[in-house]
Design a protein around this motif. Structure first.
Motif, PDB file in Angstrom:
ATOM      1  N   GLY A  54       0.786  -1.230   0.000  1.00 54.71           N
ATOM      2  CA  GLY A  54       0.000   0.000   0.000  1.00 54.71           C
ATOM      3  C   GLY A  54       0.813   1.272   0.000  1.00 54.71           C
ATOM      4  O   GLY A  54       0.246   2.368   0.029  1.00 54.71           O
ATOM      5  N   SER A  55       2.155   1.177  -0.050  1.00 56.16           N
ATOM      6  CA  SER A  55       2.999   2.371  -0.064  1.00 56.16           C
ATOM      7  C   SER A  55       3.137   2.870  -1.494  1.00 56.16           C
ATOM      8  O   SER A  55       4.043   2.482  -2.233  1.00 56.16           O
ATOM      9  N   VAL A  56       2.234   3.776  -1.900  1.00 60.09           N
ATOM     10  CA  VAL A  56       2.228   4.278  -3.276  1.00 60.09           C
ATOM     11  C   VAL A  56       3.415   5.198  -3.537  1.00 60.09           C
ATOM     12  O   VAL A  56       3.831   5.392  -4.693  1.00 60.09           O
ATOM     13  N   SER A  57       4.025   5.743  -2.512  1.00 59.91           N
ATOM     14  CA  SER A  57       5.105   6.714  -2.687  1.00 59.91           C
ATOM     15  C   SER A  57       6.358   6.109  -3.327  1.00 59.91           C
ATOM     16  O   SER A  57       7.204   6.843  -3.852  1.00 59.91           O
ATOM     17  N   VAL A  58       6.487   4.788  -3.290  1.00 62.73           N
ATOM     18  CA  VAL A  58       7.679   4.158  -3.867  1.00 62.73           C
ATOM     19  C   VAL A  58       7.479   3.790  -5.328  1.00 62.73           C
ATOM     20  O   VAL A  58       8.360   3.162  -5.932  1.00 62.73           O
ATOM     21  N   ALA A  59       6.346   4.174  -5.915  1.00 59.57           N
ATOM     22  CA  ALA A  59       6.057   3.786  -7.298  1.00 59.57           C
ATOM     23  C   ALA A  59       7.109   4.312  -8.261  1.00 59.57           C
ATOM     24  O   ALA A  59       7.566   3.606  -9.168  1.00 59.57           O
ATOM     25  N   GLY A  60       7.507   5.586  -8.075  1.00 55.31           N
ATOM     26  CA  GLY A  60       8.507   6.170  -8.969  1.00 55.31           C
ATOM     27  C   GLY A  60       9.847   5.476  -8.841  1.00 55.31           C
ATOM     28  O   GLY A  60      10.505   5.169  -9.846  1.00 55.31           O
ATOM     29  N   GLU A  61      10.270   5.220  -7.599  1.00 53.58           N
ATOM     30  CA  GLU A  61      11.548   4.532  -7.385  1.00 53.58           C
ATOM     31  C   GLU A  61      11.497   3.104  -7.919  1.00 53.58           C
ATOM     32  O   GLU A  61      12.481   2.590  -8.454  1.00 53.58           O
ATOM     33  N   LEU A  62      10.335   2.471  -7.785  1.00 54.98           N
ATOM     34  CA  LEU A  62      10.175   1.112  -8.295  1.00 54.98           C
ATOM     35  C   LEU A  62      10.320   1.081  -9.809  1.00 54.98           C
ATOM     36  O   LEU A  62      11.016   0.217 -10.362  1.00 54.98           O
ATOM     37  N   ALA A  63       9.687   2.053 -10.482  1.00 57.77           N
ATOM     38  CA  ALA A  63       9.791   2.112 -11.943  1.00 57.77           C
ATOM     39  C   ALA A  63      11.220   2.416 -12.379  1.00 57.77           C
ATOM     40  O   ALA A  63      11.722   1.851 -13.367  1.00 57.77           O
ATOM     41  N   GLY A  64      11.905   3.318 -11.665  1.00 58.21           N
ATOM     42  CA  GLY A  64      13.287   3.638 -12.006  1.00 58.21           C
ATOM     43  C   GLY A  64      14.210   2.450 -11.824  1.00 58.21           C
ATOM     44  O   GLY A  64      15.095   2.204 -12.657  1.00 58.21           O
ATOM     45  N   THR A  65      14.014   1.705 -10.754  1.00 61.50           N
ATOM     46  CA  THR A  65      14.836   0.512 -10.524  1.00 61.50           C
ATOM     47  C   THR A  65      14.592  -0.529 -11.610  1.00 61.50           C
ATOM     48  O   THR A  65      15.528  -1.181 -12.081  1.00 61.50           O
TER      49      THR A  65
END
Length: 260
Positions: A54-65
């Motif tokens: 449920g931690s939506v804030s890591v979506a950008g970092e997840l996509a970058g990784t």
């Protein structure tokens, strides 16, 4: 007469040490890329777990990784391809050296190369060929001669002047080969799970996509540990067999030194 002796000492060294140096660099670079790839894959697994929680804030970092992993996958694939091709050339050159005892290493250099490329055969034959090469080449300090053991002082002086890499025994070869097979198996399983998860229909449940994706990437990350170990053993094998295949025998060294 001196010209004949000099040619005899140079001929085994032509090109093979330079080829081995390039191969060692490629294997070292592959090990470094595999280590970085494993760290990024493990980071991706952690971020995907947070995102599924449920931690939506890591979506950008997840996509970058994920983008970095895709790029690194291509780079390491190309590097491994070059390293593999260089390895085949190197093994053919080593197996073709005149210092190889043909009674021990009975397979031709061409067959040793082909055994890497034939499915099924490449599960055991390359290891057997490398073990045979290790036994067929003179050990460090022998230099291909079968003379009486030199005095202690001469052995000590030779140990200081002949800085050959340590021999890689059959146990180390088998351990490296097992690491290689485990790494390939884990990566194939992981990449298969990632491909299946990536092909999931858009709009499906988030956990139905992320859970197998995380498991697949975790397998890929785990595969890099034995992969790095196998590459390290490969570097030791290249240094050891190259030094023994191109070493100059003690009688020839003394003959050359007496004419300089």
């Amino acid at each position: 007469m001196s010209g004949v002796v000099l040619r005899a000492t140079r001929s085994p060294d032509e090109g093979l040490p330079r080829l081995a140096s390039g191969l060692v660099m490629l294997l070292g670079l592959s090990a470094l890329l595999d280590a970085v790839y494993g760290v990024l894959a493990a980071q991706y697994v952690g971020l995907a777990g947070e995102f599924s929680g449920g931690s939506v804030s890591v979506a950008g970092e997840l996509a970058g990784t994920a983008s970095t992993i895709d790029l690194l996958r291509t780079v390491r694939g190309v590097t491994l391809l070059f390293a593999f091709g260089c390895w085949l050339v190197w093994q053919h050159r080593v197996a073709s050296e005149g210092r190889v005892d043909r009674a021990i290493s009975r397979r031709t250099p061409g067959w040793q190369v082909a055994s890497w490329l034939i499915p099924g055969v490449n599960l055991t034959a390359p290891l057997r060929d490398l073990c045979d090469l290790g036994r067929a080449l003179p050990r460090p300090g022998d230099a291909g001669t079968h003379q009486a053991e030199p005095p202690v002082r001469e052995r000590a002086g030779r140990a200081q002047s002949d800085r050959t890499p340590p021999a890689v025994g059959p146990r180390a070869l088998r351990a490296g080969w097992c690491c290689l097979l485990v790494a390939v198996a884990l990566e194939l399983l992981g990449e298969g799970a990632v491909a299946r998860a990536s092909g999931t229909v858009v709009g499906a449940d988030q956990d139905a996509v992320l859970t197998p994706l995380r498991h697949g990437v975790a397998l890929v990350a785990a595969a890099q540990v034995p992969a790095v170990a196998a590459l390290v053993v490969g570097v030791l094998v290249v240094n050891d067999l190259t030094a023994r295949a191109t070493a100059v025998s003690a009688p020839v060294r003394r003959a050359v030194a007496s004419r300089v």
